[in-house]
Design a protein around this motif. Structure first.
Motif, PDB file in Angstrom:
ATOM      1  N   GLU A 434       0.832  -1.202   0.000  1.00 32.69           N
ATOM      2  CA  GLU A 434       0.000   0.000   0.000  1.00 32.69           C
ATOM      3  C   GLU A 434       0.864   1.247   0.000  1.00 32.69           C
ATOM      4  O   GLU A 434       0.397   2.324  -0.379  1.00 32.69           O
ATOM      5  CB  GLU A 434      -0.933   0.004   1.217  1.00 32.69           C
ATOM      6  N   TYR A 435       2.109   1.113   0.428  1.00 24.21           N
ATOM      7  CA  TYR A 435       3.034   2.242   0.406  1.00 24.21           C
ATOM      8  C   TYR A 435       4.460   1.711   0.308  1.00 24.21           C
ATOM      9  O   TYR A 435       4.752   0.568   0.683  1.00 24.21           O
ATOM     10  CB  TYR A 435       2.892   3.114   1.664  1.00 24.21           C
ATOM     11  N   LEU A 436       5.338   2.531  -0.233  1.00 27.12           N
ATOM     12  CA  LEU A 436       6.764   2.214  -0.358  1.00 27.12           C
ATOM     13  C   LEU A 436       7.560   3.501  -0.168  1.00 27.12           C
ATOM     14  O   LEU A 436       7.066   4.586  -0.517  1.00 27.12           O
ATOM     15  CB  LEU A 436       7.069   1.593  -1.729  1.00 27.12           C
ATOM     16  N   PRO A 437       8.791   3.423   0.376  1.00 27.68           N
ATOM     17  CA  PRO A 437       9.463   2.205   0.854  1.00 27.68           C
ATOM     18  C   PRO A 437       8.792   1.665   2.109  1.00 27.68           C
ATOM     19  O   PRO A 437       8.141   2.400   2.851  1.00 27.68           O
ATOM     20  CB  PRO A 437      10.889   2.694   1.144  1.00 27.68           C
ATOM     21  N   THR A 438       8.930   0.371   2.330  1.00 19.39           N
ATOM     22  CA  THR A 438       8.300  -0.269   3.478  1.00 19.39           C
ATOM     23  C   THR A 438       9.043   0.075   4.757  1.00 19.39           C
ATOM     24  O   THR A 438      10.213   0.428   4.750  1.00 19.39           O
ATOM     25  CB  THR A 438       8.281  -1.787   3.290  1.00 19.39           C
ATOM     26  N   GLY A 439       8.362  -0.018   5.848  1.00 15.21           N
ATOM     27  CA  GLY A 439       8.949   0.240   7.164  1.00 15.21           C
ATOM     28  C   GLY A 439       8.100  -0.442   8.219  1.00 15.21           C
ATOM     29  O   GLY A 439       7.109  -1.123   7.917  1.00 15.21           O
ATOM     30  N   LEU A 546       1.379   9.473  -5.533  1.00 18.79           N
ATOM     31  CA  LEU A 546       0.112   8.777  -5.307  1.00 18.79           C
ATOM     32  C   LEU A 546      -0.232   8.013  -6.573  1.00 18.79           C
ATOM     33  O   LEU A 546      -0.323   8.599  -7.655  1.00 18.79           O
ATOM     34  CB  LEU A 546      -0.987   9.776  -4.951  1.00 18.79           C
ATOM     35  N   ASP A 547      -0.414   6.704  -6.461  1.00 21.59           N
ATOM     36  CA  ASP A 547      -0.622   5.852  -7.622  1.00 21.59           C
ATOM     37  C   ASP A 547      -1.957   5.129  -7.496  1.00 21.59           C
ATOM     38  O   ASP A 547      -2.205   4.423  -6.521  1.00 21.59           O
ATOM     39  CB  ASP A 547       0.516   4.836  -7.754  1.00 21.59           C
ATOM     40  N   LEU A 548      -2.811   5.315  -8.494  1.00 22.06           N
ATOM     41  CA  LEU A 548      -4.157   4.734  -8.469  1.00 22.06           C
ATOM     42  C   LEU A 548      -4.122   3.268  -8.855  1.00 22.06           C
ATOM     43  O   LEU A 548      -3.510   2.890  -9.855  1.00 22.06           O
ATOM     44  CB  LEU A 548      -5.057   5.512  -9.438  1.00 22.06           C
ATOM     45  N   LYS A 549      -4.810   2.438  -8.071  1.00 20.52           N
ATOM     46  CA  LYS A 549      -4.983   1.023  -8.379  1.00 20.52           C
ATOM     47  C   LYS A 549      -6.475   0.732  -8.422  1.00 20.52           C
ATOM     48  O   LYS A 549      -7.176   0.908  -7.435  1.00 20.52           O
ATOM     49  CB  LYS A 549      -4.300   0.134  -7.328  1.00 20.52           C
ATOM     50  N   THR A 550      -6.953   0.296  -9.592  1.00 22.53           N
ATOM     51  CA  THR A 550      -8.372   0.003  -9.738  1.00 22.53           C
ATOM     52  C   THR A 550      -8.695  -1.463  -9.494  1.00 22.53           C
ATOM     53  O   THR A 550      -9.855  -1.850  -9.499  1.00 22.53           O
ATOM     54  CB  THR A 550      -8.846   0.393 -11.156  1.00 22.53           C
ATOM     55  N   GLY A 551      -7.660  -2.287  -9.292  1.00 18.35           N
ATOM     56  CA  GLY A 551      -7.867  -3.698  -9.002  1.00 18.35           C
ATOM     57  C   GLY A 551      -7.320  -4.053  -7.638  1.00 18.35           C
ATOM     58  O   GLY A 551      -7.123  -3.186  -6.781  1.00 18.35           O
ATOM     59  N   ALA A 552      -7.041  -5.335  -7.447  1.00 15.16           N
ATOM     60  CA  ALA A 552      -6.586  -5.803  -6.132  1.00 15.16           C
ATOM     61  C   ALA A 552      -5.099  -5.572  -5.918  1.00 15.16           C
ATOM     62  O   ALA A 552      -4.622  -5.591  -4.786  1.00 15.16           O
ATOM     63  CB  ALA A 552      -6.904  -7.298  -5.986  1.00 15.16           C
ATOM     64  N   LYS A 553      -4.357  -5.351  -6.991  1.00 16.21           N
ATOM     65  CA  LYS A 553      -2.911  -5.200  -6.859  1.00 16.21           C
ATOM     66  C   LYS A 553      -2.549  -3.887  -6.172  1.00 16.21           C
ATOM     67  O   LYS A 553      -3.317  -2.929  -6.184  1.00 16.21           O
ATOM     68  CB  LYS A 553      -2.236  -5.255  -8.231  1.00 16.21           C
ATOM     69  N   GLY A 554      -1.344  -3.883  -5.580  1.00 19.32           N
ATOM     70  CA  GLY A 554      -0.824  -2.676  -4.963  1.00 19.32           C
ATOM     71  C   GLY A 554       0.474  -2.266  -5.631  1.00 19.32           C
ATOM     72  O   GLY A 554       0.778  -2.681  -6.755  1.00 19.32           O
ATOM     73  N   LEU A 555       1.257  -1.462  -4.946  1.00 23.82           N
ATOM     74  CA  LEU A 555       2.554  -1.043  -5.459  1.00 23.82           C
ATOM     75  C   LEU A 555       3.531  -2.213  -5.428  1.00 23.82           C
ATOM     76  O   LEU A 555       3.534  -3.004  -4.479  1.00 23.82           O
ATOM     77  CB  LEU A 555       3.104   0.111  -4.625  1.00 23.82           C
ATOM     78  N   GLU A 556       4.372  -2.313  -6.442  1.00 21.10           N
ATOM     79  CA  GLU A 556       5.383  -3.365  -6.495  1.00 21.10           C
ATOM     80  C   GLU A 556       6.753  -2.761  -6.250  1.00 21.10           C
ATOM     81  O   GLU A 556       7.066  -1.657  -6.715  1.00 21.10           O
ATOM     82  CB  GLU A 556       5.355  -4.071  -7.846  1.00 21.10           C
ATOM     83  N   THR A 557       7.587  -3.503  -5.512  1.00 20.15           N
ATOM     84  CA  THR A 557       8.912  -2.981  -5.165  1.00 20.15           C
ATOM     85  C   THR A 557       9.773  -2.748  -6.401  1.00 20.15           C
ATOM     86  O   THR A 557      10.582  -1.823  -6.437  1.00 20.15           O
ATOM     87  CB  THR A 557       9.632  -3.958  -4.212  1.00 20.15           C
ATOM     88  N   LYS A 558       9.595  -3.574  -7.444  1.00 23.61           N
ATOM     89  CA  LYS A 558      10.387  -3.374  -8.669  1.00 23.61           C
ATOM     90  C   LYS A 558      10.014  -2.050  -9.330  1.00 23.61           C
ATOM     91  O   LYS A 558      10.879  -1.284  -9.760  1.00 23.61           O
ATOM     92  CB  LYS A 558      10.181  -4.527  -9.655  1.00 23.61           C
ATOM     93  N   TRP A 559       8.705  -1.768  -9.415  1.00 23.26           N
ATOM     94  CA  TRP A 559       8.270  -0.511 -10.016  1.00 23.26           C
ATOM     95  C   TRP A 559       8.827   0.674  -9.226  1.00 23.26           C
ATOM     96  O   TRP A 559       9.333   1.634  -9.803  1.00 23.26           O
ATOM     97  CB  TRP A 559       6.743  -0.452 -10.049  1.00 23.26           C
ATOM     98  N   TYR A 560       8.761   0.570  -7.905  1.00 24.47           N
ATOM     99  CA  TYR A 560       9.250   1.673  -7.080  1.00 24.47           C
ATOM    100  C   TYR A 560      10.765   1.819  -7.212  1.00 24.47           C
ATOM    101  O   TYR A 560      11.294   2.936  -7.298  1.00 24.47           O
ATOM    102  CB  TYR A 560       8.882   1.441  -5.616  1.00 24.47           C
TER     103      TYR A 560
END
Length: 581
Positions: A434-439, A546-560
């Protein structure tokens, strides 16, 4: 010839009156050049848009049929693009027509990232092509260069040697247009979560046909025909940018053009052995690129030429030269040192007597000076009637395309690409976030950032509400339309909100958008990453993504991680947060 009206997706709901988008910069990176250009023949059958028939009272039934056909076309195009996105290497056989209208056949192999090796047939001549990211090389006979307008001696020096040329010499850059990953994102811009179609879609489902005996379905997107296998997994087998009709021998071009470059090609996925052979061949050719010449950079040498000592047995030419370097290339700037080949030819009373056996190699910057010598040996016999002989020395200077350091860097880049290429299709597990970087805890937002997040969430819900999902429409296609609507809503926000929609980053700067001259599609330049919404004083000083997700997926670490690599250095740890409807 007239065609029936094709089935199309219905137009998207109009934007609300207040949703006026903010002007955006649009960079077109491709341009046409006046030289030779190319075309190929693809074995196929009739590709026609199906005609919907029925009684006047059957409007609703016909609309449903058209929508179902468009939905099927969208799903097949996406499936083929998803597979092409991670295809290691492809062979293209076909042809295209360039700005001069010349037809040139091609048989080229292209890696996923756009390294190209192959052959072109140009007006009865065979040319070798090698495209290495930002450098394109051609190897062809002197006749080609003469036809291209070179008559200053370079045409002979260029003959059958690797010569660096402009990437879009043939109307488009082979690597940028034919790289499987880039062609896939041109088919479906949102496939990498990096944008959405900028223009209205005209998607049609064509008839069944075949490519080299493999059954395929024609899918036509904005006038470009994609031939997709009917069997699973879906695979792109061919592409054509012209309307086609059945002439009994496969694709037949008719008088219609839908893009800047007319291209027709069959695609064949390389096997692992063929892929390795391609990389080996490119590596082998790199070994001789140190002697390649440059048609982009020109070096003018001026200075004094003296002939001394000279006698009846020979003469020495002494050239004291001063250089002037000019370049039309963005990769070589005035002031940079270049390597120059200087060849000297000497004549005695108009007859050639000597050419220095090897070109003399000089490293020169603009306004550098250098002295070189060339000795011509000849014999003038004694005579009772002395005769006057004239000794003449001429020279040519041609810039070399790469230095030794360049070749080492290119070899290292190729080795890195080979490693990445071998890992294609092997996707490690990547838990959506739901957010990156993770903590340990969710990110702490200041008041300004929290207000921005809340406002974008409101706009996202509005976008999802405004964009009604059509019957049978895929979640991905609906998501593309929602993203486009969100960009309109964000663009209508007051400037004081400091919100920017669909900002692309590449190499620490704002990325440009390009138009593919073959498919006519628009997208971000290679390697660019574009979050949906940016909060910041300006685009290059981001505070929150802020990145919109219209499905079940969230942010991916590779994309970030890829986004971080493209951001300005001091902003690489800016938080990215998922926004949902």
């Amino acid at each position: 010839m007239s065609f029936p009206t094709p089935p199309q997706f219905p137009p998207p709901p109009p934007p609300s009156p207040q949703a006026q988008t903010r002007p955006r910069r649009l960079g077109l990176l491709f341009g046409g050049v006046a030289l030779a250009f190319l075309l190929i023949c693809v074995t196929s059958a009739l590709i026609m848009v199906p005609r919907l028939t029925g009684k006047p009272g059957d409007k609703e039934e016909r609309a449903t049929e058209a929508q179902a056909a468009a939905n099927t076309a969208d799903q097949q195009l996406r499936q083929a693009a998803e597979r092409l996105l991670t295809t290691p290497a492809v062979r293209y056989r076909g042809s295209f027509t360039g700005p001069d209208g010349d037809s040139i056949s091609m048989d080229v192999q292209v890696t996923n990232e756009g390294t190209v090796r192959g052959k072109l047939a140009i007006g009865g001549q065979t040319a070798e092509i090698l495209d290495l990211s930002d450098r394109t090389f051609l190897q062809v006979g002197a006749a080609f260069w003469r036809e291209a307008g070179l008559t200053d001696g370079r045409e002979n020096a260029f003959a059958n040697r690797w010569v660096r040329v402009a990437g879009d010499l043939f109307g488009f850059d082979f690597g940028d247009v034919l790289a499987p990953a880039l062609l896939a994102t041109g088919m479906v811009p949102s496939i990498e979560g990096n944008g959405y179609p900028q223009q209205e879609e005209s998607l049609e489902l064509g008839v069944l046909t075949s490519v080299d005996g493999v059954e395929a379905r024609a899918v036509i997107l904005n006038g470009v025909t994609y031939l997709i296998s009917t069997t699973e997994p879906k695979q792109l087998l061919g592409v054509s940018t012209t309307l086609v009709a059945d002439g009994g021998n496969g694709f037949q071009t008719i008088a219609h053009r839908v893009s800047d470059v007319e291209l027709r090609a069959k695609l064949q996925v390389l096997t692992d052995d063929q892929r390795q052979m391609l990389f080996n061949e490119v590596e082998r050719q790199m070994g001789v690129l140190a002697r390649s010449l440059d048609s982009i950079v020109q070096v003018s040498l001026t200075g004094n030429v003296t002939l001394s000592p000279c006698n009846t047995s020979g003469c020495t030419a002494n050239l004291k030269l001063r250089s002037r370097v000019t370049s039309a290339s963005k990769y070589v700037t005035v002031g940079k040192q270049v390597t120059v080949e200087v060849s000297i030819t000497m004549t005695l009373s108009g007859k050639p007597v000597h050419t220095c056996p090897q070109p003399q190699i000089l490293s020169m910057k603009p306004k550098d000076t250098a002295t070189i010598k060339c000795r011509a040996s000849y014999y003038i016999p004694p005579s009772r009637r002395p005769k006057t002989y004239q000794v003449y020395a001429s020279y040519t200077a041609i810039a070399r395309a790469v230095t030794t350091a360049d070749t080492k860097k290119m070899a290292a880049d190729l080795a890195d690409e080979l490693k990445r290429n071998g890992a294609l299709g092997v996707k490690p597990a990547d838990k959506p976030h739901e957010y990156l970087p993770t903590g340990a805890n969710p990110p702490t937002l200041n008041t300004r950032q929290q207000q921005a997040k809340t406002r974008v969430e409101q706009l996202a819900k509005q976008a999802c509400k405004d964009v009604q999902r059509w019957p049978g429409e895929s979640p991905q296609h609906w998501g593309d339309r929602v993203h486009k609507r969100l960009a309109e809503l964000v663009g209508a926000e007051p400037a004081s909100a400091n919100l920017f929609a669909e900002v692309g980053y590449r190499g620490g700067r704002l990325a440009s958008r390009w138009k593919n001259p073959v498919t006519g599609r628009e997208g971000w330049e290679k390697d660019a990453k574009a979050p949906d919404v940016v909060l910041g004083v300006n685009e290059l000083r981001p505070e929150l993504f802020l990145d919109l997700k219209t499905g079940a997926k969230g942010l991916e670490t590779k994309w970030y991680g890829d986004l971080q690599n493209q951001l300005p250095a001091r902003y690489r740890n800016v938080t990215a947060i998922t926004v949902r409807c």
